[in-house]
Design an enzyme around this catalytic site. Structure first.
Site, PDB file in Angstrom:
ATOM      1  N   PHE A  36       0.817  -1.211   0.000  1.00 13.27           N
ATOM      2  CA  PHE A  36       0.000   0.000   0.000  1.00 13.27           C
ATOM      3  C   PHE A  36       0.848   1.257   0.000  1.00 13.27           C
ATOM      4  CE2 PHE A  36       0.872  -0.622   4.488  1.00 13.27           C
ATOM      5  CZ  PHE A  36       0.988   0.666   5.002  1.00 13.27           C
ATOM      6  N   SER A  63       7.963  -1.569  -3.465  1.00  9.88           N
ATOM      7  CA  SER A  63       7.639  -2.337  -2.253  1.00  9.88           C
ATOM      8  C   SER A  63       7.273  -3.774  -2.595  1.00  9.88           C
ATOM      9  CB  SER A  63       6.486  -1.675  -1.496  1.00  9.88           C
ATOM     10  OG  SER A  63       6.894  -0.495  -0.845  1.00  9.88           O
ATOM     11  N   ALA A 155       9.737  -1.960   2.593  1.00  7.26           N
ATOM     12  CA  ALA A 155       8.510  -2.370   1.904  1.00  7.26           C
ATOM     13  C   ALA A 155       7.292  -1.915   2.704  1.00  7.26           C
ATOM     14  CB  ALA A 155       8.484  -3.887   1.745  1.00  7.26           C
ATOM     15  N   LYS A 156       6.415  -1.144   2.057  1.00  4.00           N
ATOM     16  CA  LYS A 156       5.143  -0.777   2.701  1.00  4.00           C
ATOM     17  C   LYS A 156       4.167  -1.923   2.434  1.00  4.00           C
ATOM     18  CE  LYS A 156       3.538   3.384   3.082  1.00  4.00           C
ATOM     19  NZ  LYS A 156       3.726   3.697   4.514  1.00  4.00           N
ATOM     20  N   MET A 157       4.322  -2.927   3.261  1.00  2.34           N
ATOM     21  CA  MET A 157       3.648  -4.214   3.083  1.00  2.34           C
ATOM     22  C   MET A 157       2.637  -4.400   4.208  1.00  2.34           C
ATOM     23  SD  MET A 157       3.935  -7.244   1.490  1.00  2.34           S
ATOM     24  CE  MET A 157       3.581  -8.972   1.729  1.00  2.34           C
TER      25      MET A 157
END
Length: 304
Positions: A36, A63, A155-157
């Protein structure tokens, strides 16, 4: 959260958000395999501008690469979708934009590859201040920030943010507004959803990425425009003791923007109010996002 926009962009189509549904067997629901971004658009009374859209979209794609999760739309398609979503919803107020993509029907298979089916979604909603801009309280979390030896910190995980949820829960239980996480070496890392800066002797200091800090877009913006407003900056490790003895402390992020921290646990920061340097950074940021500083108009994408 304010009411979500009536229309949502879902795999290339604009649909009513009430019709945007996915199966309960979706892989991302079970394993957190979602990516995201958080993006802001600002309405200045005359025009709607999106802040650093291209940078957000680049990070959005990158990401997923950490996990071999594929975004099946080009950067231009995502950019056009964000702009047109605002237009179709006739947004004329500052808003938060949330694009995300996720692994769909993939059974219980943990071997996620670039060929795994993914879906992409974008929605938006009106958004003002996340925190009190007159200053908040914070605590040192009992939870450490994860590091690159276990999970990619850049990482925007979706799954990565369970660490942030734990830290936030801990802070709220202890009656603080926000948490501050330390890294594996007990140095300051960041807050659950924000980077952190301290001010010492009129110099801005922020932890390095090696302290498990996200390479935040707001953080990078401040480091860049600080040169223009003649504020010195340093990127280096910060100890817990140094944090509490700082002249000023503030958090930065798309949602938080620039949020002053005026007390950490029992220790008042500075005079216990928004400091002069923090105020200067806040004012400059507002000028930029409202398109009142033409030196940084390049950071804005106009919707209308």
């Amino acid at each position: 959260m304010s009411s979500i926009s009536e229309l949502i962009w879902f795999d290339g189509k604009y649909v009513k958000h009430s019709n945007a549904k996915i199966p309960v067997t979706t892989h991302a629901i079970h394993y957190g395999t979602s990516i995201f971004e958080g993006i802001r658009a600002y309405w200045n009374g005359e025009e709607l501008n999106i802040f650093r859209l291209d940078e957000h979209i680049r990070r959005f794609r990158n990401s997923g690469k950490f996990y071999d999760i594929t975004l099946r739309f080009s950067n231009k398609e995502i950019k056009d979708a964000v702009i047109n979503l605002c237009k179709k919803n006739k947004i004329k107020t500052s808003c938060y934009i949330r694009p995300f993509y996720f692994v769909g029907q993939y059974g219980i298979n943990l071997h996620v590859t670039k060929k795994a089916p993914t879906h992409a979604v974008i929605f938006c909603f009106p958004f003002g201040d996340l925190f009190n801009k007159n200053g908040i309280t914070a605590c040192i979390s009992k939870w450490k920030k994860f590091n690159d030896s276990s999970t990619p910190t850049q990482a925007k995980m979706g799954g990565n943010y369970l660490n942030s949820i734990l830290a936030t829960q801990d802070a709220k239980k202890r009656k603080f507004d926000e948490a501050i996480l330390l890294d594996k070496n007990n140095k300051v890392s960041e807050a659950p959803g924000e980077n952190i800066f301290i001010v010492k002797n009129n110099t801005l200091i922020t932890p390095p990425l090696s302290s498990s800090a996200l390479d935040g877009i707001t953080r990078k913006s401040i480091l860049e425009f600080a040169k223009i407003i003649k504020i010195k900056t340093k990127i280096r490790e910060i100890s817990k003791d140094e944090l509490k003895k700082a002249d000023e402390v503030f958090l930065t992020g798309t949602a938080a923007e620039i949020t002053p921290v005026i007390k950490i646990e029992t220790k008042k920061i500075g005079e216990g109010k928004v400091g002069d340097v923090t105020k200067q950074v806040m004012d400059t940021y507002t000028q930029i996002v409202m398109n009142n500083n033409k030196k940084f108009s390049k950071w804005l994408t106009n919707v209308y």
